[in-house]
Design a protein around this motif. Structure first.
Motif, PDB file in Angstrom:
ATOM      1  N   SER A   1       0.746  -1.267  -0.058  1.00  0.00           N
ATOM      2  CA  SER A   1       0.349  -0.478   0.157  1.00  0.00           C
ATOM      3  C   SER A   1       0.894   1.135  -0.129  1.00  0.00           C
ATOM      4  O   SER A   1       1.754   1.063   0.193  1.00  0.00           O
ATOM      5  CB  SER A   1      -0.781  -0.163   1.437  1.00  0.00           C
ATOM      6  N   ILE A   2       0.142   2.074  -0.385  1.00  0.00           N
ATOM      7  CA  ILE A   2       1.012   3.349  -1.184  1.00  0.00           C
ATOM      8  C   ILE A   2      -0.087   4.724  -0.562  1.00  0.00           C
ATOM      9  O   ILE A   2      -0.963   4.221  -1.260  1.00  0.00           O
ATOM     10  CB  ILE A   2       2.109   3.385  -2.127  1.00  0.00           C
ATOM     11  N   HIS A   3       0.681   5.607   0.134  1.00  0.00           N
ATOM     12  CA  HIS A   3       0.001   6.519   0.687  1.00  0.00           C
ATOM     13  C   HIS A   3      -0.281   7.793  -0.884  1.00  0.00           C
ATOM     14  O   HIS A   3       0.810   7.308  -1.387  1.00  0.00           O
ATOM     15  CB  HIS A   3       0.425   7.715   1.264  1.00  0.00           C
ATOM     16  N   SER A   4      -1.506   8.387  -0.974  1.00  0.00           N
ATOM     17  CA  SER A   4      -1.452   8.829  -2.401  1.00  0.00           C
ATOM     18  C   SER A   4      -2.078  10.409  -1.877  1.00  0.00           C
ATOM     19  O   SER A   4      -1.940  10.060  -0.472  1.00  0.00           O
ATOM     20  CB  SER A   4      -2.883   8.939  -3.540  1.00  0.00           C
ATOM     21  N   SER A   5      -2.297  11.480  -2.442  1.00  0.00           N
ATOM     22  CA  SER A   5      -2.845  12.028  -1.863  1.00  0.00           C
ATOM     23  C   SER A   5      -4.395  12.846  -1.764  1.00  0.00           C
ATOM     24  O   SER A   5      -4.759  13.383  -0.427  1.00  0.00           O
ATOM     25  CB  SER A   5      -2.832  14.072  -3.080  1.00  0.00           C
ATOM     26  N   LEU A   6      -4.987  11.711  -2.166  1.00  0.00           N
ATOM     27  CA  LEU A   6      -6.333  11.079  -1.507  1.00  0.00           C
ATOM     28  C   LEU A   6      -5.976   9.813  -0.349  1.00  0.00           C
ATOM     29  O   LEU A   6      -7.950   9.762  -0.319  1.00  0.00           O
ATOM     30  CB  LEU A   6      -7.250  11.313  -2.745  1.00  0.00           C
ATOM     31  N   GLY A   7      -5.552   9.531  -0.353  1.00  0.00           N
ATOM     32  CA  GLY A   7      -6.060   8.138   0.941  1.00  0.00           C
ATOM     33  C   GLY A   7      -4.579   7.068   0.794  1.00  0.00           C
ATOM     34  O   GLY A   7      -4.100   7.167  -0.127  1.00  0.00           O
ATOM     35  N   ILE A   8      -5.439   5.862   1.018  1.00  0.00           N
ATOM     36  CA  ILE A   8      -4.159   4.830   1.024  1.00  0.00           C
ATOM     37  C   ILE A   8      -4.543   4.474   0.336  1.00  0.00           C
ATOM     38  O   ILE A   8      -5.717   3.755   0.145  1.00  0.00           O
ATOM     39  CB  ILE A   8      -4.315   4.288   2.685  1.00  0.00           C
ATOM     40  N   CYS A   9      -3.607   3.802  -1.090  1.00  0.00           N
ATOM     41  CA  CYS A   9      -3.811   2.929  -1.929  1.00  0.00           C
ATOM     42  C   CYS A   9      -3.419   1.758  -2.194  1.00  0.00           C
ATOM     43  O   CYS A   9      -2.584   1.605  -1.677  1.00  0.00           O
ATOM     44  CB  CYS A   9      -3.064   3.948  -3.191  1.00  0.00           C
ATOM     45  N   ASN A  10      -4.106   0.980  -1.820  1.00  0.00           N
ATOM     46  CA  ASN A  10      -4.001  -0.953  -1.905  1.00  0.00           C
ATOM     47  C   ASN A  10      -3.504  -0.990  -3.495  1.00  0.00           C
ATOM     48  O   ASN A  10      -4.156  -0.852  -4.333  1.00  0.00           O
ATOM     49  CB  ASN A  10      -5.125  -2.038  -1.285  1.00  0.00           C
ATOM     50  N   ILE A  11      -2.371  -1.721  -3.492  1.00  0.00           N
ATOM     51  CA  ILE A  11      -1.856  -1.718  -5.044  1.00  0.00           C
ATOM     52  C   ILE A  11      -1.806  -3.418  -4.809  1.00  0.00           C
ATOM     53  O   ILE A  11      -0.787  -3.827  -3.754  1.00  0.00           O
ATOM     54  CB  ILE A  11      -0.065  -1.892  -4.740  1.00  0.00           C
ATOM     55  N   PRO A  12      -2.932  -4.527  -5.526  1.00  0.00           N
ATOM     56  CA  PRO A  12      -2.688  -5.389  -5.760  1.00  0.00           C
ATOM     57  C   PRO A  12      -2.392  -6.359  -5.542  1.00  0.00           C
ATOM     58  O   PRO A  12      -1.517  -6.006  -7.061  1.00  0.00           O
ATOM     59  CB  PRO A  12      -3.964  -5.657  -6.572  1.00  0.00           C
ATOM     60  N   SER A  13      -1.729  -7.269  -5.170  1.00  0.00           N
ATOM     61  CA  SER A  13      -1.323  -8.383  -5.657  1.00  0.00           C
ATOM     62  C   SER A  13      -1.999  -9.574  -6.320  1.00  0.00           C
ATOM     63  O   SER A  13      -1.963 -10.776  -6.210  1.00  0.00           O
ATOM     64  CB  SER A  13      -0.305  -9.638  -4.657  1.00  0.00           C
ATOM     65  N   VAL A  14      -1.546  -9.001  -7.682  1.00  0.00           N
ATOM     66  CA  VAL A  14      -2.620  -9.981  -9.024  1.00  0.00           C
ATOM     67  C   VAL A  14      -1.489 -10.207 -10.096  1.00  0.00           C
ATOM     68  O   VAL A  14      -0.453  -9.846 -10.656  1.00  0.00           O
ATOM     69  CB  VAL A  14      -3.014  -9.056  -9.535  1.00  0.00           C
ATOM     70  N   ILE A  15      -1.474 -11.726  -9.432  1.00  0.00           N
ATOM     71  CA  ILE A  15      -0.074 -12.822 -10.630  1.00  0.00           C
ATOM     72  C   ILE A  15      -0.937 -12.296 -12.511  1.00  0.00           C
ATOM     73  O   ILE A  15      -1.962 -12.853 -13.265  1.00  0.00           O
ATOM     74  CB  ILE A  15      -0.859 -14.219  -9.978  1.00  0.00           C
ATOM     75  N   THR A  16      -0.253 -12.450 -13.145  1.00  0.00           N
ATOM     76  CA  THR A  16      -0.430 -12.152 -14.285  1.00  0.00           C
ATOM     77  C   THR A  16       0.519 -13.019 -15.340  1.00  0.00           C
ATOM     78  O   THR A  16      -1.164 -13.411 -16.689  1.00  0.00           O
ATOM     79  CB  THR A  16       0.369 -10.809 -15.185  1.00  0.00           C
ATOM     80  N   SER A  17       1.099 -13.582 -14.697  1.00  0.00           N
ATOM     81  CA  SER A  17       2.532 -14.785 -15.595  1.00  0.00           C
ATOM     82  C   SER A  17       3.363 -15.470 -14.765  1.00  0.00           C
ATOM     83  O   SER A  17       2.824 -15.072 -13.624  1.00  0.00           O
ATOM     84  CB  SER A  17       2.778 -14.017 -16.983  1.00  0.00           C
ATOM     85  N   GLU A  18       3.991 -16.757 -15.440  1.00  0.00           N
ATOM     86  CA  GLU A  18       4.850 -16.366 -14.675  1.00  0.00           C
ATOM     87  C   GLU A  18       6.254 -16.424 -15.846  1.00  0.00           C
ATOM     88  O   GLU A  18       6.161 -16.030 -17.113  1.00  0.00           O
ATOM     89  CB  GLU A  18       5.147 -18.380 -14.510  1.00  0.00           C
TER      90      GLU A  18
END
Length: 174
Positions: free
Chosen positions: A94-111
């Motif tokens: 997660s990272i703060h933005s000027s509008l709040g805390i943004c959760n950065i999803p752990s999405v698997i896209t490939s290997e």
């Protein structure tokens, strides 16, 4: 330059054996996508509980470190260092933005080499929020050339992102 990945493979193989979902991100993702030639450390993100990660990696010397100063807001960060190879495991990235805390999803896209790879969309947003424009631009251009995943973008658009990032993400869906 061929990057050393033996420690990364050891850790990710152990996570797989314990059915722990993870995704390679950061400069490791850029390296796996062929966008950079060097990785300082390997970043792995996960949405699993810290106790489950520590349990899965109990055979290794894992240390908890601060999850970073502002703008970082992740739940935890663990590190493993051996033979000058550092692996950071970031829980609920997660990272703060000027509008709040943004959760950065752990999405698997490939290997890549048997290692689960995270999403370029997620790391584009993360790098934008960290003001790492060069890396963000590499991922943005990659997404323009290769296409973006609308489902991942929709997840990201539901985060408290600044309007300029939302506008850029929206352009990737057209």
């Amino acid at each position: 330059m061929e990057q050393k990945i033996n420690n990364l493979m050891t850790i990710t193989n152990q996570l797989k054996r314990k059915n722990i979902k993870y995704a390679l991100g950061g400069s490791g993702l850029l390296y796996a996508l062929g966008l950079v030639n060097y990785v300082n450390d390997w970043d792995i993100t996960t949405d699993e509980f810290k106790k489950d990660i520590i349990g899965a990696l109990s055979l290794f010397k894992i240390e908890e470190i601060t999850s970073g100063k502002f703008p970082f807001a992740s739940d935890y960060k663990l590190t493993f260092i051996e033979n000058n190879q550092e692996i950071e495991i970031i829980g609920n990235f997660s990272i703060h933005s000027s509008l709040g805390i943004c959760n950065i999803p752990s999405v698997i896209t490939s290997e890549w080499r048997g290692i689960a790879i995270g999403s370029a969309e997620s790391w584009y947003v993360a790098y934008k929020l960290m003001n790492r424009e060069e890396k963000a631009n590499l991922l943005y251009n990659f997404l323009k050339e290769n296409g973006a995943d609308n489902n991942i973008i929709n997840i990201l658009l539901n985060q408290p992102l600044p309007i300029d990032i939302k506008d850029t993400l929206t352009k990737l869906t057209t």
